[in-house]
Design a protein around this motif. Structure first.
Motif, PDB file in Angstrom:
ATOM      1  N   SER A   1       0.593  -1.229   0.007  1.00 55.99           N
ATOM      2  CA  SER A   1       0.109   0.106   0.112  1.00 55.99           C
ATOM      3  C   SER A   1       0.958   1.194  -0.277  1.00 55.99           C
ATOM      4  N   SER A   2       0.403   1.955  -0.861  1.00 57.02           N
ATOM      5  CA  SER A   2       1.287   3.388  -0.999  1.00 57.02           C
ATOM      6  C   SER A   2       0.459   4.566  -0.156  1.00 57.02           C
ATOM      7  N   LEU A   3       0.985   5.630   0.167  1.00 55.85           N
ATOM      8  CA  LEU A   3       0.413   6.754   0.765  1.00 55.85           C
ATOM      9  C   LEU A   3      -1.213   7.099   0.232  1.00 55.85           C
ATOM     10  N   ARG A   4      -1.130   7.161  -1.277  1.00 52.45           N
ATOM     11  CA  ARG A   4      -2.295   7.389  -1.744  1.00 52.45           C
ATOM     12  C   ARG A   4      -3.408   6.331  -1.730  1.00 52.45           C
ATOM     13  N   ILE A   5      -3.112   5.033  -1.794  1.00 54.87           N
ATOM     14  CA  ILE A   5      -4.128   3.854  -1.474  1.00 54.87           C
ATOM     15  C   ILE A   5      -4.672   4.087  -0.129  1.00 54.87           C
ATOM     16  N   ILE A   6      -3.902   4.196   0.814  1.00 55.73           N
ATOM     17  CA  ILE A   6      -4.228   4.210   2.331  1.00 55.73           C
ATOM     18  C   ILE A   6      -5.253   5.434   2.327  1.00 55.73           C
ATOM     19  N   GLN A   7      -4.903   6.535   2.118  1.00 52.07           N
ATOM     20  CA  GLN A   7      -5.887   7.673   2.151  1.00 52.07           C
ATOM     21  C   GLN A   7      -7.075   7.363   1.485  1.00 52.07           C
ATOM     22  N   GLU A   8      -7.322   6.727   0.399  1.00 56.83           N
ATOM     23  CA  GLU A   8      -8.609   6.542  -0.383  1.00 56.83           C
ATOM     24  C   GLU A   8      -9.231   5.290   0.430  1.00 56.83           C
ATOM     25  N   ALA A   9      -8.484   4.527   1.143  1.00 53.03           N
ATOM     26  CA  ALA A   9      -9.245   3.596   1.821  1.00 53.03           C
ATOM     27  C   ALA A   9      -9.778   3.962   3.103  1.00 53.03           C
ATOM     28  N   GLU A  10      -9.537   5.167   3.661  1.00 51.96           N
ATOM     29  CA  GLU A  10     -10.105   5.581   4.975  1.00 51.96           C
ATOM     30  C   GLU A  10     -11.180   6.379   4.708  1.00 51.96           C
ATOM     31  N   LEU A  11     -11.222   6.765   3.061  1.00 46.90           N
ATOM     32  CA  LEU A  11     -12.327   7.692   2.824  1.00 46.90           C
ATOM     33  C   LEU A  11     -13.859   6.924   2.913  1.00 46.90           C
ATOM     34  N   GLY A  12     -14.867   7.752   3.368  1.00 51.57           N
ATOM     35  CA  GLY A  12     -16.088   7.179   3.016  1.00 51.57           C
ATOM     36  C   GLY A  12     -16.524   7.103   1.615  1.00 51.57           C
ATOM     37  N   ASP A  13     -17.615   6.567   1.215  1.00 51.37           N
ATOM     38  CA  ASP A  13     -18.066   6.542   0.066  1.00 51.37           C
ATOM     39  C   ASP A  13     -18.540   7.773  -0.479  1.00 51.37           C
ATOM     40  N   ALA A  14     -19.398   8.731   0.273  1.00 49.00           N
ATOM     41  CA  ALA A  14     -19.703   9.922  -0.082  1.00 49.00           C
ATOM     42  C   ALA A  14     -18.501  10.858  -0.411  1.00 49.00           C
ATOM     43  N   GLU A  15     -17.230  10.720   0.427  1.00 46.83           N
ATOM     44  CA  GLU A  15     -16.217  11.681   0.478  1.00 46.83           C
ATOM     45  C   GLU A  15     -15.469  11.102  -0.611  1.00 46.83           C
ATOM     46  N   TRP A  16     -15.189  10.210  -0.889  1.00 45.42           N
ATOM     47  CA  TRP A  16     -14.757   9.555  -2.190  1.00 45.42           C
ATOM     48  C   TRP A  16     -15.239   9.973  -3.431  1.00 45.42           C
ATOM     49  N   VAL A  17     -16.452   9.951  -3.387  1.00 45.47           N
ATOM     50  CA  VAL A  17     -17.200  10.514  -4.767  1.00 45.47           C
ATOM     51  C   VAL A  17     -17.004  12.316  -4.977  1.00 45.47           C
ATOM     52  N   ARG A  18     -17.033  12.735  -3.681  1.00 48.14           N
ATOM     53  CA  ARG A  18     -16.876  14.209  -3.890  1.00 48.14           C
ATOM     54  C   ARG A  18     -15.346  14.134  -4.343  1.00 48.14           C
ATOM     55  N   LYS A  19     -14.586  13.717  -3.746  1.00 56.41           N
ATOM     56  CA  LYS A  19     -13.002  13.825  -4.144  1.00 56.41           C
ATOM     57  C   LYS A  19     -12.875  13.353  -5.574  1.00 56.41           C
ATOM     58  N   ARG A  20     -13.427  12.392  -6.137  1.00 53.91           N
ATOM     59  CA  ARG A  20     -13.576  12.180  -7.874  1.00 53.91           C
ATOM     60  C   ARG A  20     -14.036  13.129  -8.456  1.00 53.91           C
ATOM     61  N   ILE A  21     -15.190  13.785  -8.213  1.00 51.10           N
ATOM     62  CA  ILE A  21     -15.824  14.861  -8.715  1.00 51.10           C
ATOM     63  C   ILE A  21     -14.890  15.856  -9.118  1.00 51.10           C
ATOM     64  N   ASP A  22     -14.104  16.265  -7.767  1.00 47.51           N
ATOM     65  CA  ASP A  22     -13.197  17.353  -7.950  1.00 47.51           C
ATOM     66  C   ASP A  22     -12.053  17.092  -9.028  1.00 47.51           C
ATOM     67  N   GLN A  23     -11.610  15.733  -8.890  1.00 46.93           N
ATOM     68  CA  GLN A  23     -10.645  15.270  -9.663  1.00 46.93           C
ATOM     69  C   GLN A  23     -11.103  15.441 -11.303  1.00 46.93           C
ATOM     70  N   LEU A  24     -12.495  15.072 -11.581  1.00 43.70           N
ATOM     71  CA  LEU A  24     -12.970  15.156 -12.923  1.00 43.70           C
ATOM     72  C   LEU A  24     -13.052  16.628 -13.412  1.00 43.70           C
ATOM     73  N   THR A  25     -13.415  17.506 -12.304  1.00 41.33           N
ATOM     74  CA  THR A  25     -13.493  18.883 -12.789  1.00 41.33           C
ATOM     75  C   THR A  25     -12.345  19.420 -13.364  1.00 41.33           C
ATOM     76  N   LEU A  26     -11.326  19.142 -12.672  1.00 39.25           N
ATOM     77  CA  LEU A  26      -9.838  19.515 -13.033  1.00 39.25           C
ATOM     78  C   LEU A  26      -9.209  18.964 -14.390  1.00 39.25           C
TER      79      LEU A  26
END
Length: 180
Positions: A49-74
């Motif tokens: 596990s890398s730092l990125r994978i650990i951070q994404e694993a600790e996110l809740g579903d709603a927070e992960w979706v919000r973060k993914r939408i932020d990535q897609l807007t950029l």
């Protein structure tokens, strides 16, 4: 690896993964990033596990979706940065090309030698001359094409690319007689 040529299709997904996740010098990004808006998770990051994978694993579903939408807007901004990087890369390549390449300008009436290529009938082997001529330039066409003629004046039916000719410098031999 594969010893025979029959198993290439089994290695194709690994080659594609390597191609899609490697940073391209011309755009400064990976093709995967430009398509999906985020870097790919390589199999090694899942196992160890890398730092990125650990951070994404600790996110809740709603927070992960919000973060993914932020990535897609950029993603449009990332693509514009890649386009700008590509334009700068292209300008650097043009500058490097023009630094090394000399323009070859031919004029009507100039004498030239024509290159003999291995696929031509005039080719006589690797120890024979590579150039034949001289020929005279009759017309200079756009794009670097030349219409040549024999020294007796008979014009060639087809133009030739200026890459296949070089300037002919006539050597005059002077014999001086010294009286003793």
């Amino acid at each position: 690896m594969i010893d025979n040529r029959r198993g290439w299709h089994e290695m194709l997904p690994y080659a594609l993964l390597g191609y899609r996740t490697t940073v391209r010098t011309s755009v400064g990004a990976t093709p995967y990033l430009l398509v999906y808006g985020t870097e790919a998770v390589i199999p090694a990051e899942v196992e160890i596990s890398s730092l990125r994978i650990i951070q994404e694993a600790e996110l809740g579903d709603a927070e992960w979706v919000r973060k993914r939408i932020d990535q897609l807007t950029l993603i449009d901004e990332k693509r514009m940065v890649a386009v700008c990087h590509g334009q700068l890369y292209r300008q650097r390549m043009i500058r490097a090309f023009h630094k090394k390449v000399r323009a070859r300008i031919f004029e009507v009436g100039q004498l030239v030698l024509k290159r003999i290529f291995p696929h031509q009938d005039e080719y006589k082997g690797k120890f024979a001359p590579n150039w034949q001529g001289p020929y005279m330039v009759r017309k200079v066409l756009s794009g670097g094409a030349l219409v040549l003629s024999e020294m007796d004046g008979t014009e060639w039916p087809k133009p030739i690319n200026s890459d296949a000719v070089k300037r002919y410098y006539e050597v005059s031999v002077c014999i001086s007689v010294i009286s003793l």
